[in-house]
Design a protein around this motif. Structure first.
Motif, mmCIF file in Angstrom:
data_model
loop_
_atom_site.group_PDB
_atom_site.id
_atom_site.type_symbol
_atom_site.label_atom_id
_atom_site.label_comp_id
_atom_site.label_asym_id
_atom_site.label_seq_id
_atom_site.Cartn_x
_atom_site.Cartn_y
_atom_site.Cartn_z
ATOM 1 N N ILE A 316 0.870 -1.177 0.000
ATOM 2 C CA ILE A 316 0.000 0.000 0.000
ATOM 3 C C ILE A 316 0.908 1.227 0.000
ATOM 4 O O ILE A 316 1.651 1.461 0.949
ATOM 5 C CB ILE A 316 -0.928 0.027 1.224
ATOM 6 C CG1 ILE A 316 -1.926 -1.126 1.155
ATOM 7 C CG2 ILE A 316 -1.652 1.358 1.332
ATOM 8 C CD1 ILE A 316 -2.933 -1.005 0.037
ATOM 9 N N THR A 317 0.865 1.993 -1.082
ATOM 10 C CA THR A 317 1.691 3.191 -1.199
ATOM 11 C C THR A 317 0.834 4.403 -0.864
ATOM 12 O O THR A 317 -0.066 4.772 -1.624
ATOM 13 C CB THR A 317 2.266 3.330 -2.619
ATOM 14 O OG1 THR A 317 2.996 2.144 -2.944
ATOM 15 C CG2 THR A 317 3.175 4.540 -2.708
ATOM 16 N N ASP A 360 -3.899 3.852 -6.927
ATOM 17 C CA ASP A 360 -4.275 2.759 -7.810
ATOM 18 C C ASP A 360 -5.216 1.769 -7.125
ATOM 19 O O ASP A 360 -6.139 1.232 -7.757
ATOM 20 C CB ASP A 360 -3.025 2.025 -8.292
ATOM 21 C CG ASP A 360 -2.155 2.906 -9.180
ATOM 22 O OD1 ASP A 360 -2.700 3.869 -9.764
ATOM 23 O OD2 ASP A 360 -0.942 2.646 -9.280
ATOM 24 N N ARG A 361 -4.978 1.521 -5.833
ATOM 25 C CA ARG A 361 -5.853 0.584 -5.109
ATOM 26 C C ARG A 361 -7.266 1.138 -4.978
ATOM 27 O O ARG A 361 -8.249 0.397 -5.116
ATOM 28 C CB ARG A 361 -5.278 0.291 -3.725
ATOM 29 C CG ARG A 361 -3.892 -0.329 -3.737
ATOM 30 C CD ARG A 361 -3.902 -1.726 -4.327
ATOM 31 N NE ARG A 361 -2.574 -2.341 -4.253
ATOM 32 C CZ ARG A 361 -2.281 -3.536 -4.729
ATOM 33 N NH1 ARG A 361 -3.209 -4.244 -5.349
ATOM 34 N NH2 ARG A 361 -1.063 -4.023 -4.633
ATOM 35 N N LEU A 362 -7.398 2.430 -4.722
ATOM 36 C CA LEU A 362 -8.732 3.014 -4.595
ATOM 37 C C LEU A 362 -9.454 3.027 -5.944
ATOM 38 O O LEU A 362 -10.675 2.855 -5.995
ATOM 39 C CB LEU A 362 -8.638 4.427 -4.025
ATOM 40 C CG LEU A 362 -8.214 4.538 -2.548
ATOM 41 C CD1 LEU A 362 -8.404 5.963 -2.060
ATOM 42 C CD2 LEU A 362 -8.991 3.578 -1.681
ATOM 43 N N VAL A 363 -8.731 3.243 -7.021
ATOM 44 C CA VAL A 363 -9.343 3.153 -8.353
ATOM 45 C C VAL A 363 -9.877 1.736 -8.568
ATOM 46 O O VAL A 363 -10.988 1.534 -9.089
ATOM 47 C CB VAL A 363 -8.332 3.534 -9.445
ATOM 48 C CG1 VAL A 363 -8.879 3.204 -10.832
ATOM 49 C CG2 VAL A 363 -7.986 5.008 -9.362
ATOM 50 N N GLN A 364 -9.101 0.747 -8.147
ATOM 51 C CA GLN A 364 -9.530 -0.639 -8.275
ATOM 52 C C GLN A 364 -10.800 -0.895 -7.465
ATOM 53 O O GLN A 364 -11.710 -1.603 -7.920
ATOM 54 C CB GLN A 364 -8.400 -1.565 -7.804
ATOM 55 C CG GLN A 364 -8.651 -3.035 -8.080
ATOM 56 C CD GLN A 364 -7.461 -3.888 -7.661
ATOM 57 O OE1 GLN A 364 -6.489 -3.393 -7.110
ATOM 58 N NE2 GLN A 364 -7.552 -5.181 -7.936
ATOM 59 N N HIS A 440 -10.532 -6.479 1.078
ATOM 60 C CA HIS A 440 -9.131 -6.539 1.504
ATOM 61 C C HIS A 440 -8.450 -5.174 1.340
ATOM 62 O O HIS A 440 -7.689 -4.747 2.222
ATOM 63 C CB HIS A 440 -8.377 -7.604 0.709
ATOM 64 C CG HIS A 440 -8.576 -8.991 1.224
ATOM 65 N ND1 HIS A 440 -7.945 -9.469 2.353
ATOM 66 C CD2 HIS A 440 -9.354 -10.003 0.779
ATOM 67 C CE1 HIS A 440 -8.311 -10.711 2.575
ATOM 68 N NE2 HIS A 440 -9.165 -11.066 1.635
ATOM 69 N N ILE A 441 -8.695 -4.504 0.225
ATOM 70 C CA ILE A 441 -8.043 -3.208 0.005
ATOM 71 C C ILE A 441 -8.525 -2.175 1.019
ATOM 72 O O ILE A 441 -7.725 -1.420 1.595
ATOM 73 C CB ILE A 441 -8.312 -2.720 -1.435
ATOM 74 C CG1 ILE A 441 -7.618 -3.641 -2.445
ATOM 75 C CG2 ILE A 441 -7.823 -1.284 -1.615
ATOM 76 C CD1 ILE A 441 -7.900 -3.289 -3.890
ATOM 77 N N VAL A 442 -9.824 -2.114 1.259
ATOM 78 C CA VAL A 442 -10.375 -1.142 2.212
ATOM 79 C C VAL A 442 -9.850 -1.401 3.618
ATOM 80 O O VAL A 442 -9.459 -0.472 4.336
ATOM 81 C CB VAL A 442 -11.915 -1.175 2.184
ATOM 82 C CG1 VAL A 442 -12.492 -0.313 3.300
ATOM 83 C CG2 VAL A 442 -12.431 -0.695 0.832
ATOM 84 N N GLU A 443 -9.829 -2.663 4.030
ATOM 85 C CA GLU A 443 -9.331 -2.981 5.371
ATOM 86 C C GLU A 443 -7.836 -2.710 5.486
ATOM 87 O O GLU A 443 -7.354 -2.361 6.571
ATOM 88 C CB GLU A 443 -9.638 -4.437 5.702
ATOM 89 C CG GLU A 443 -11.127 -4.700 5.918
ATOM 90 C CD GLU A 443 -11.418 -6.145 6.278
ATOM 91 O OE1 GLU A 443 -10.496 -6.979 6.153
ATOM 92 O OE2 GLU A 443 -12.566 -6.425 6.683
ATOM 93 N N ALA A 444 -7.087 -2.867 4.390
ATOM 94 C CA ALA A 444 -5.663 -2.531 4.409
ATOM 95 C C ALA A 444 -5.456 -1.039 4.617
ATOM 96 O O ALA A 444 -4.411 -0.614 5.136
ATOM 97 C CB ALA A 444 -4.984 -2.988 3.117
#
Length: 474
Positions: A316-317, A360-364, A440-444
């Motif tokens: 996570i950047t 990029d993770r939030l776009v995903q 997974h992304i949100v919890e990260a």
């Protein structure tokens, strides 16, 4: 000590005997004064002297007896009182040290016994406390039954699991404490066979199913004496659920892989055999094979991506990102699908809203939520995207006018490969992993994703992300 005590008693008896003899001799010297020829005045003086002598002897004898009592009887009473206190469990009682070799030795002996009893009592209390702590910290439910089948030990885990108090269980038999029928049967078998038994039991507790791994064994004393049995019940509900998830995962992956592979293999065999000569049909077959291969590629990529997330090996950047810009970029990615179904997107957003997150993770996340809303919505419906700041977090909401989700399906919505409508999601090219990846992304990001839905009305996904930068997990 015994000889010394006997000699002291003998000396006391001799002293009393000598006093009596001396008194008799003295009185014998005046026997002739009792004759009738003796002057009455002399006899009167004799009686006075005799009375004085008797009083004097009585006082001397009382003094001697008092000394004897003080030296022997009172210490015995004191020692008796001390021993009674020790017998009643008061191991702090001590005998007072008296003068004299006899009393000193007896006092030292009694005090030594008291110290030994006190040390043994402290040792037993420490062992009992250690046993209590060990039983309480086992982490599994524990019951111990005596030879008669009555409960004589219960730990806190059993009380919390079965919602029973130890006071209500102590002294009752295993058939009277409300255990599941299969556990009662196994306990009875252990009593009959005196052998170790291991089995699994499924228990219904407060509308929940609890899976237990039960271990029962006889308790044998040091001399081989059979004391009873012990039952340990370990909660394996989570392990059973994980095993079911694993089975479902294998079945779902096999099914999802089988469909595109079967299509590709079937159409390629037909083309290779020359069974299809029409160029239009061939072109259709090529397009289907290309579409299925893309589905297969997307499935493998999502599986690898999800696997990395669950193993914590993805990064996570954290940078300063504009949530409004992320929503706009995500809409550009799904614009083609929106145009195909002639759907409209309504936005409720500020001009700018900056947080610290992985762009990029939030776009995903947004793309997956938008794809999900498009896939389960009818044509010419509306998708609403709302971005707002509430206290110390940002809330993103994606609402659709789709088929909705039943309430009993909501808890499983973020499981891998779980689908509300398999046919619709397959037609849309979904892999069934999108919402699991979103979670997974949100919890990260130390955030939270929730869902509200009503069948026939639509579904709302809510994503909450903290505004303050935090140390993200990797």
């Amino acid at each position: 000590m015994k000889n010394y005590y006997s000699s002291l008693l003998a000396a006391s008896a001799i002293i009393l005997s000598v006093l009596l003899i001396v008194l008799g001799i003295i009185l014998g010297q005046f026997f002739h004064l009792f004759a009738e020829s003796v002057d009455p005045k002399i006899q009167q003086m004799y009686w006075v002297y005799l009375l004085f002598t008797l009083v004097l002897v009585f006082v001397v004898m009382m003094f001697v007896m008092a000394k004897i009592l003080q030296q022997y009887v009172r210490p015995i009473d004191h020692f008796t009182n001390v021993t009674h206190q020790l017998a009643q469990g008061n191991y702090s009682a001590r005998a007072q040290i008296e003068d004299g070799r006899l009393n000193h030795q007896l006092t030292m002996a009694i005090n030594q016994i008291a110290r030994n009893l006190q040390e043994n009592s402290i040792l037993r209390e420490m062992e009992a406390e250690r046993l209590k702590t060990l039983v309480s910290s086992i982490g599994s439910s524990l019951l111990m039954f005596g030879r008669s089948g009555a409960v004589n030990l219960v730990n806190k885990v059993f009380e919390e699991t079965f919602h029973r108090k130890s006071e209500d269980l102590m002294g009752r038999t295993y058939k009277d404490i409300g255990l599941p029928e299969d556990i009662e049967t196994e306990i009875e078998q252990i009593f009959l066979t005196e052998e170790v038994r291991t089995f699994q039991s499924m228990v219904f507790l407060e509308n929940e199913i609890c899976h237990l791994e039960v271990y029962g064994a006889p308790v044998i004393g040091e001399n081989g004496k059979w004391l009873g049995i012990v039952i340990v019940m370990h909660d394996i509900t989570e392990l059973v659920l994980l095993e079911q998830v694993r089975k479902d995962f294998v079945a779902n992956v096999s099914h999802e892989l089988k469909t595109p592979i079967t299509s590709i293999k079937g159409f390629s065999e037909m083309l290779l055999d020359g069974a299809v000569e029409d160029p239009a049909v061939q072109q259709n077959f090529y397009e289907i094979m290309y579409k299925e291969s893309n589905r297969l590629q997307l499935l493998i990529e999502d599986l690898l991506r999800l696997s990395n997330m669950e193993r914590g090996s993805f990064e996570i950047t954290s940078t300063e990102v504009d949530v409004v810009d992320i929503v706009n970029q995500s809409l550009q990615i799904v614009r083609t699908k929106l145009q195909e179904k002639r759907m409209e997107v309504v936005l409720h957003m500020p001009d700018h809203l900056t947080i610290s997150a992985d762009h990029d993770r939030l776009v995903q996340v947004m793309v997956n939520l938008l794809h999900n809303a498009i896939a389960y919505s009818q044509e010419e419906t509306v998708i609403t995207v709302t971005v707002e700041k509430i206290k110390d977090y940002v809330k993103l909401t994606v609402s659709d006018q789709g088929i909705g989700i039943m309430q009993n399906e909501l808890p499983r919505l973020f499981e891998r490969f779980y689908r509300i409508d398999r046919a619709r999601s397959r037609e849309s090219g979904g892999t069934g992993l999108g919402l699991a990846i979103v979670k997974h992304i949100v919890e990260a990001h130390h955030g939270l994703v929730t869902v509200d839905s009503e069948v026939g009305v639509g579904t709302e996904f809510h994503v909450q992300l903290p505004c303050v930068e935090k140390t993200f997990e990797t």
